[in-house]
Each structure stands twice: as C-alpha cells, then as structure tokens.
Design a protein around this motif. Structure first.
Motif, PDB file in Angstrom:
ATOM      1  N   ALA A 156       0.838  -1.190   0.000  1.00 55.47           N
ATOM      2  CA  ALA A 156       0.000   0.000   0.000  1.00 55.47           C
ATOM      3  C   ALA A 156       0.873   1.239   0.000  1.00 55.47           C
ATOM      4  N   PRO A 157       0.594   2.228  -0.858  1.00 58.37           N
ATOM      5  CA  PRO A 157       1.403   3.441  -0.874  1.00 58.37           C
ATOM      6  C   PRO A 157       1.427   4.125   0.476  1.00 58.37           C
ATOM      7  N   VAL A 158       2.593   4.670   0.802  1.00 58.86           N
ATOM      8  CA  VAL A 158       2.760   5.399   2.065  1.00 58.86           C
ATOM      9  C   VAL A 158       2.257   6.826   1.934  1.00 58.86           C
ATOM     10  N   THR A 159       2.262   7.331   0.698  1.00 62.61           N
ATOM     11  CA  THR A 159       1.845   8.713   0.498  1.00 62.61           C
ATOM     12  C   THR A 159       0.400   8.912   0.922  1.00 62.61           C
ATOM     13  N   SER A 160       0.080  10.126   1.319  1.00 65.64           N
ATOM     14  CA  SER A 160      -1.260  10.426   1.829  1.00 65.64           C
ATOM     15  C   SER A 160      -2.270  10.415   0.683  1.00 65.64           C
ATOM     16  N   PRO A 161      -3.349   9.659   0.806  1.00 66.01           N
ATOM     17  CA  PRO A 161      -4.385   9.655  -0.226  1.00 66.01           C
ATOM     18  C   PRO A 161      -5.270  10.880  -0.114  1.00 66.01           C
ATOM     19  N   LEU A 164       7.793   5.849  -5.523  1.00 70.48           N
ATOM     20  CA  LEU A 164       6.655   5.704  -4.618  1.00 70.48           C
ATOM     21  C   LEU A 164       6.994   4.717  -3.507  1.00 70.48           C
ATOM     22  N   PRO A 165       7.059   5.168  -2.245  1.00 77.08           N
ATOM     23  CA  PRO A 165       7.254   4.216  -1.135  1.00 77.08           C
ATOM     24  C   PRO A 165       5.979   3.396  -0.923  1.00 77.08           C
ATOM     25  N   VAL A 166       6.107   2.097  -0.841  1.00 75.68           N
ATOM     26  CA  VAL A 166       4.964   1.221  -0.578  1.00 75.68           C
ATOM     27  C   VAL A 166       5.318   0.320   0.595  1.00 75.68           C
ATOM     28  N   VAL A 167       4.293  -0.043   1.361  1.00 74.40           N
ATOM     29  CA  VAL A 167       4.508  -0.850   2.554  1.00 74.40           C
ATOM     30  C   VAL A 167       3.479  -1.964   2.584  1.00 74.40           C
ATOM     31  N   ASP A 168       3.907  -3.153   2.986  1.00 73.80           N
ATOM     32  CA  ASP A 168       2.985  -4.267   3.208  1.00 73.80           C
ATOM     33  C   ASP A 168       2.357  -4.051   4.583  1.00 73.80           C
ATOM     34  N   PRO A 169       1.044  -3.779   4.661  1.00 71.15           N
ATOM     35  CA  PRO A 169       0.429  -3.470   5.954  1.00 71.15           C
ATOM     36  C   PRO A 169       0.411  -4.643   6.916  1.00 71.15           C
ATOM     37  N   GLU A 170       0.614  -5.859   6.426  1.00 71.44           N
ATOM     38  CA  GLU A 170       0.564  -7.018   7.311  1.00 71.44           C
ATOM     39  C   GLU A 170       1.938  -7.424   7.820  1.00 71.44           C
ATOM     40  N   SER A 171       3.004  -7.129   7.041  1.00 69.50           N
ATOM     41  CA  SER A 171       4.349  -7.500   7.491  1.00 69.50           C
ATOM     42  C   SER A 171       5.196  -6.287   7.858  1.00 69.50           C
ATOM     43  N   GLY A 172       4.798  -5.094   7.400  1.00 65.78           N
ATOM     44  CA  GLY A 172       5.559  -3.887   7.678  1.00 65.78           C
ATOM     45  C   GLY A 172       6.728  -3.671   6.743  1.00 65.78           C
ATOM     46  N   GLU A 173       6.934  -4.531   5.747  1.00 58.48           N
ATOM     47  CA  GLU A 173       8.053  -4.380   4.820  1.00 58.48           C
ATOM     48  C   GLU A 173       7.845  -3.146   3.941  1.00 58.48           C
ATOM     49  N   LEU A 174       8.928  -2.368   3.788  1.00 58.12           N
ATOM     50  CA  LEU A 174       8.874  -1.121   3.031  1.00 58.12           C
ATOM     51  C   LEU A 174       9.740  -1.241   1.781  1.00 58.12           C
ATOM     52  N   HIS A 175       9.202  -0.809   0.652  1.00 61.25           N
ATOM     53  CA  HIS A 175       9.934  -0.818  -0.618  1.00 61.25           C
ATOM     54  C   HIS A 175       9.706   0.500  -1.324  1.00 61.25           C
ATOM     55  N   ALA A 198     -18.170  -2.168  13.488  1.00 64.42           N
ATOM     56  CA  ALA A 198     -17.517  -0.883  13.271  1.00 64.42           C
ATOM     57  C   ALA A 198     -16.487  -0.582  14.355  1.00 64.42           C
ATOM     58  N   GLY A 199     -16.701  -1.103  15.563  1.00 63.90           N
ATOM     59  CA  GLY A 199     -15.772  -0.844  16.663  1.00 63.90           C
ATOM     60  C   GLY A 199     -14.617  -1.805  16.744  1.00 63.90           C
ATOM     61  N   THR A 200     -14.533  -2.772  15.822  1.00 60.05           N
ATOM     62  CA  THR A 200     -13.433  -3.733  15.841  1.00 60.05           C
ATOM     63  C   THR A 200     -12.158  -3.070  15.345  1.00 60.05           C
ATOM     64  N   ALA A 201     -11.111  -3.110  16.145  1.00 57.61           N
ATOM     65  CA  ALA A 201      -9.834  -2.501  15.778  1.00 57.61           C
ATOM     66  C   ALA A 201      -9.022  -3.461  14.920  1.00 57.61           C
ATOM     67  N   ILE A 202      -8.479  -2.940  13.822  1.00 52.05           N
ATOM     68  CA  ILE A 202      -7.608  -3.750  12.964  1.00 52.05           C
ATOM     69  C   ILE A 202      -6.270  -3.933  13.646  1.00 52.05           C
ATOM     70  N   GLN A 203      -5.791  -5.183  13.685  1.00 55.58           N
ATOM     71  CA  GLN A 203      -4.549  -5.514  14.367  1.00 55.58           C
ATOM     72  C   GLN A 203      -3.455  -5.836  13.354  1.00 55.58           C
ATOM     73  N   PRO A 204      -2.198  -5.599  13.688  1.00 51.43           N
ATOM     74  CA  PRO A 204      -1.099  -5.933  12.771  1.00 51.43           C
ATOM     75  C   PRO A 204      -0.926  -7.444  12.646  1.00 51.43           C
ATOM     76  N   GLY A 205      -0.229  -7.851  11.607  1.00 50.69           N
ATOM     77  CA  GLY A 205       0.023  -9.269  11.392  1.00 50.69           C
ATOM     78  C   GLY A 205      -0.871  -9.842  10.314  1.00 50.69           C
TER      79      GLY A 205
END
Length: 333
Positions: A5-10, A257-268, A184-191
């Motif tokens: 997912a792009p890091v830049t602000s949508p 464009l910096p992109v990050v995997d939201p589930e692993s945190g890897e940045l490319h 709607a109140g469920t918080a998204i968790q990493p991983g």
C-alpha cells in the motif's frame, strides 16, 4: 502481490467509522435503508435466494440450476431433466464472515477498504432483518487465535492481535444495530490474517441451511481459503464480496513511490515512472483478480466486487436486481 500500500497520503476522506460518533453509523444505516428500499421495490428479496425446506412444484432443468435439486422421479417419467422447486423458509439464518485484517486498512478512493466492509455488512444486515430473519457474524482481525462466542449487545468485540470473534445470530433491528456497532468498533490488528480459518468458523459447528456471506479482499493465497469455501457451499448459499482499491489494480505515474505491506511492515521504493513496470504490475494484478474469481467460481459462490472509488450501494443494488432477474428465469448463477 498487490498487498503493498502506498505510504503517500491519499485524498482526504472521513475518519474511519470506529473513530467517529454513533450518529455516523446511524446515517450509514439510514442511507442503506433509503436507497435499498427505494430501488428494490416489491416483495422482500435478499442478496441470494434462501434455500427452502419444503418441496414445491417441478420444472424443467435450466443451465445454472443446482443439480442437488434434481427431481429424479419426474425426470424418469418425462425423460426430460427436471428440478424440484422449494418453498423458502420464513426465517432464514444469514452469517457474515468479515475480514478486517491489516490489508483492509487501506484505500485511495472515496472510502477505506475496511469502511466498505462495514458498509456492506450494514446493507446485508438491512436486507436480512427486514424479513424477520436472524443474522450473525464472525470477524477476523489477523492471526490465528480465537475468542469464544460472546454477547455483542453491549459493544465491540475484544481487541488483540490474532482475534477471531463470533457474534451469535439473532433477529430484530436492535440486535442488528448492536452487531453493526460491534463490527464498526473492531480494531484492525497488525500481522497476517488467516482467511481460511475465518471461513472455517462458519462450518463449525454445522448449522441448518442458510446464507453465508464472506467479505474480504481475498488477497490471501487461494489455497488457504478455497477449500473452506467449497465446504461452506455444501450446506449454504454462499456470496463472496470482494473489496478492491484502484491502486491494487494499477500504479500511478508519480515517480518514486514508497509502498509498505500493511501485514508485514516491509517497506519498498518503486519507480513508477517506468511504463514497463506499471504494465507488468497491471498484468500481474489482473491475473491475480482472475485467479480469485476462478477460485470463487470453482467454490460455487456468487461473486460481487465492490471498489473504494465507486458507489458501492449502487453496485449492490445492481447485484440484487440481477439475482432477482436470474431467479425468475430459473437460474441464480
């Protein structure tokens, strides 16, 4: 492939539902009620035809009919394939499997993907409870740990990494509103999430025949979730709602464009100015979506795709109308 997912602000958008007031969820439900009731006139019609328990009349087989409903005695007498119609149950049980893993916390259109998940849940809930039916849900926020069944009337499910939560099926508008508040109140968790384990929660314990709706981006490998989907289809009519963001289908030409995997945190860092790279990305994304569609089709599930940059409610209305039209022609696929 398309998890990055792009890091830049949508483009600026409203804050997530979980961070807004109760009034916002109420307005969403009002929007769903007005638009669905306004465009879907006539008798009650759900997203999928509810399976009946009582035998009705027979008619000739048409391509797309469920072969499990073949009327073999009539077929033998007439030498023409016939299927047995069934009388729909007055009380239908619908279960939602809602994927709220980290890859859903992304969006470059008008909505975040997780907001589309909540909105789809609101629409399905409205279509279900207005007929006096029961609706329940299982929610996955990543990982493989499970939480026991609990009452959800008082608020959102417990937060924590790797939580799979079951919200018992109930009827009534107040109970449905409580379910939507919990979603709607469920918080998204990493991983990374386990979509296969989430769908498997609808298979255990076995339930009477009904409707099962799986809402996800289906970015997990198909071999992880295709078998549970096929197993789910044995007892239930299954609808798969695929949530897609346009940046998962093609890359914009914006330079590095910096992109990050939201589930692993890897940045490319990706050089999007290269047209060959953008073309390869678009081709790989198209192949991935085609594979998802093929896996869902192989599992026997009806397939609805919702995008974050389109009117998701209008897409749902068109889908329901198409299902209703197909039903009058004797086929639902």
């Amino acid at each position: 492939m398309a998890r990055a997912a792009p890091v830049t602000s949508p483009t600026p958008r409203p804050a997530p539902l979980a961070d807004r007031s109760e009034a916002v969820l109420s307005r969403l439900q009002l929007l769903v009620t007005r638009k669905l009731d306004g465009l879907l006139q006539g008798d009650y019609a759900g997203l999928l035809p509810g399976p009946g328990s009582e035998a009705g009349e027979s008619r000739e087989y048409r391509p797309g009919d469920d072969v499990r409903r073949m009327d073999w005695p009539v077929t033998a007498r007439t030498t023409t394939p016939h299927v047995r119609r069934t009388v729909a149950d007055r009380e239908l049980e619908t279960w939602l499997a809602l994927d709220l893993s980290a890859s859903l916390d992304f969006g470059t259109g008008q909505w975040l993907k997780r907001e589309v998940v909540v909105a789809a849940a609101a629409a399905i809930t409205h279509l279900t409870v207005r007929g006096g039916n029961r609706i329940g849900a299982v929610i996955g926020t990543g990982g493989g740990a499970s939480a026991p069944a609990r009452r959800w009337r008082g608020g959102p499910p417990p937060a924590g990494p790797g939580v799979l939560t079951r919200l018992p099926a109930r009827s009534g508008r107040k109970e449905a509103q409580g379910l939507l508040r919990a979603v709607a109140g469920t918080a998204i968790q990493p991983g990374r999430g386990d979509l296969g384990a989430l769908i498997e929660m609808l298979n255990r314990p076995p339930r009477r025949r009904g409707v099962a709706v799986v809402v996800s981006d289906f970015l997990a490998p198909a071999e992880q979730w295709s078998r549970p989907m096929r197993k789910l289809r044995v007892r239930h009519d299954v609808l798969a709602i695929e949530v897609v963001d346009p940046r998962e289908l093609e890359l914009p030409d914006v330079g590095v464009l910096p992109v990050v995997d939201p589930e692993s945190g890897e940045l490319h860092e990706v050089q999007t100015a290269d047209p060959r790279l953008r073309q390869r990305y678009a081709e790989a994304a198209a192949a991935q979506r085609a594979a998802i569609a093929a896996a869902l089709r192989g599992a026997g599930a009806a397939h609805l795709r919702l995008r974050t940059d389109r009117d998701w409610l209008l897409d749902m209305v068109r889908f329901v109308a198409a299902q209703r039209h197909a039903r009058t022609r004797g086929t639902t696929r």
